[in-house]
Design an enzyme around this catalytic site. Structure first.
Site, short mmCIF file in Angstrom:
data_model
loop_
_atom_site.label_atom_id
_atom_site.label_comp_id
_atom_site.label_asym_id
_atom_site.label_seq_id
_atom_site.Cartn_x
_atom_site.Cartn_y
_atom_site.Cartn_z
N ASP A 1 0.85 -1.20 0.00
CA ASP A 1 0.00 0.00 0.00
C ASP A 1 0.88 1.24 0.00
O ASP A 1 2.07 1.17 0.30
CB ASP A 1 -0.91 -0.01 1.23
N ALA B 1 1.21 5.66 0.95
CA ALA B 1 1.10 6.50 2.15
C ALA B 1 1.08 7.96 1.72
O ALA B 1 1.51 8.31 0.62
CB ALA B 1 2.26 6.25 3.11
N GLU C 1 -7.62 -0.35 5.47
CA GLU C 1 -6.18 -0.47 5.30
C GLU C 1 -5.52 -0.93 6.59
O GLU C 1 -4.63 -1.79 6.57
CB GLU C 1 -5.59 0.85 4.83
#
Length: 224
Positions: free
Chosen positions: A88, A90, A110
Site C-alpha cells: 500500500d 502513504a 487499510e
C-alpha cells in the site's frame, strides 16, 4: 516536482515492490492490496504474475474492482488465511516507517488488512518522506452522528478538523481531515484519537507501521 516525474517515481516504487515479493509467491500466497494511485501501478504490474499466487484481499471497493478487471481473484478477509504481504501507499512517511494514510478515505480497511498481514510493504514517491508527521491533514473516520463531538475533541488536542463533505467511506462513515496537528509522539496521538467516542479509526499508522518502505526517486529506489 512535475506530475510526470512524480508518476515515474511511483512506478519505480511499485515495480521494486513487485520484484521484492516475486521470489516468495506460491500457489498458496494471499496478498493484501491497498488503495491509491501508487498501488494502482502495483496492481497493473501484478496482473502479469497472477498465475503465481492464489488470491488478493483488497482494502477498498476501488482496488477490488481494479483487481477483478484484471481477472485477479479477490476474497473477503474473513475467508482468507494469513496474508503474506500487504502492499500500500502513504501520504507521509517518517524515518521510523510510521505513516499517515487515508487521503483516499480507506484508512480503516487499510489498518485491518495491514494487521492481518505478515509483512507490510509501503510504496511511495520520494516526496512522501518527512522528518515529522503532520503537514498532511490527518484523516479520521467517524460515525456520522459523532462528527461534531469528535471535532470538538480534536480541537482540544490542538488540531483543526474539517469535514470532508460529500464523501462517504466504503463503510458508510464520514471523514474529518485534521489540519495543524502537532504529532510529536505518533503512537500516543493515535491512541488518544482512537479513544474518542465515535472514532472508527485514524490515519496514523504507528501501531501498524510499515515493515519495509520503498521510495521511488529520480535516481532509482530507496528501501528502509
Amino acid at each position: 516536482m512535475s506530475d510526470s516525474v512524480k508518476e515515474n517515481q511511483k512506478k519505480r516504487a511499485a515495480n521494486a515492490a513487485m520484484e521484492t515479493i516475486l521470489p516468495h509467491l506460491s500457489p498458496n500466497t494471499v496478498l493484501g492490496i491497498g488503495t491509491g494511485s501508487t498501488t494502482d501501478y502495483f496492481i497493473d504490474e501484478l496482473k502479469n504474475w497472477k498465475h503465481l499466487f492464489d488470491a488478493a484481499v483488497a482494502s477498498s471497493n476501488r482496488s477490488s474492482d481494479l483487481l477483478t478487471s484484471y481477472d485477479i481473484k479477490v476474497i473477503n478477509l474473513n475467508a482468507a488465511p494469513l496474508i503474506d504481504f500487504y502492499i500500500d501507499g502513504a501520504d507521509e512517511i517518517n524515518p521510523d516507517r510510521v505513516l499517515i494514510k487515508g487521503g483516499g478515505g480507506a484508512l480503516t480497511r487499510e489498518k485491518i488488512v495491514a494487521a492481518a498481514s505478515e509483512q507490510f510493504i509501503c510504496i511511495a514517491d520520494d516526496s512522501k518522506r518527512v522528518g515529522r508527521l503532520g503537514s498532511f491533514p490527518l484523516p479520521v473516520e467517524v460515525l456520522p452522528m459523532s462528527r461534531s463531538l469528535v471535532a470538538r475533541n480534536l480541537i482540544e488536542l490542538g488540531g483543526r478538523p474539517i469535514w470532508r463533505e460529500a464523501f462517504e467511506t466504503d463503510n458508510g462513515n464520514w471523514i474529518l481531515d485534521v489540519h495543524d496537528l502537532f504529532i510529536e509522539d505518533p503512537r500516543e496521538i493515535e491512541s488518544k484519537i482512537n479513544d474518542i467516542p465515535g472514532v472508527v479509526a485514524n490515519g496514523i499508522f504507528a501501531q501498524q507501521r510499515a515493515d519495509l518502505v520503498i521510495l521511488g526517486s529520480n535516481d532509482g529506489v530507496t528501501k528502509f
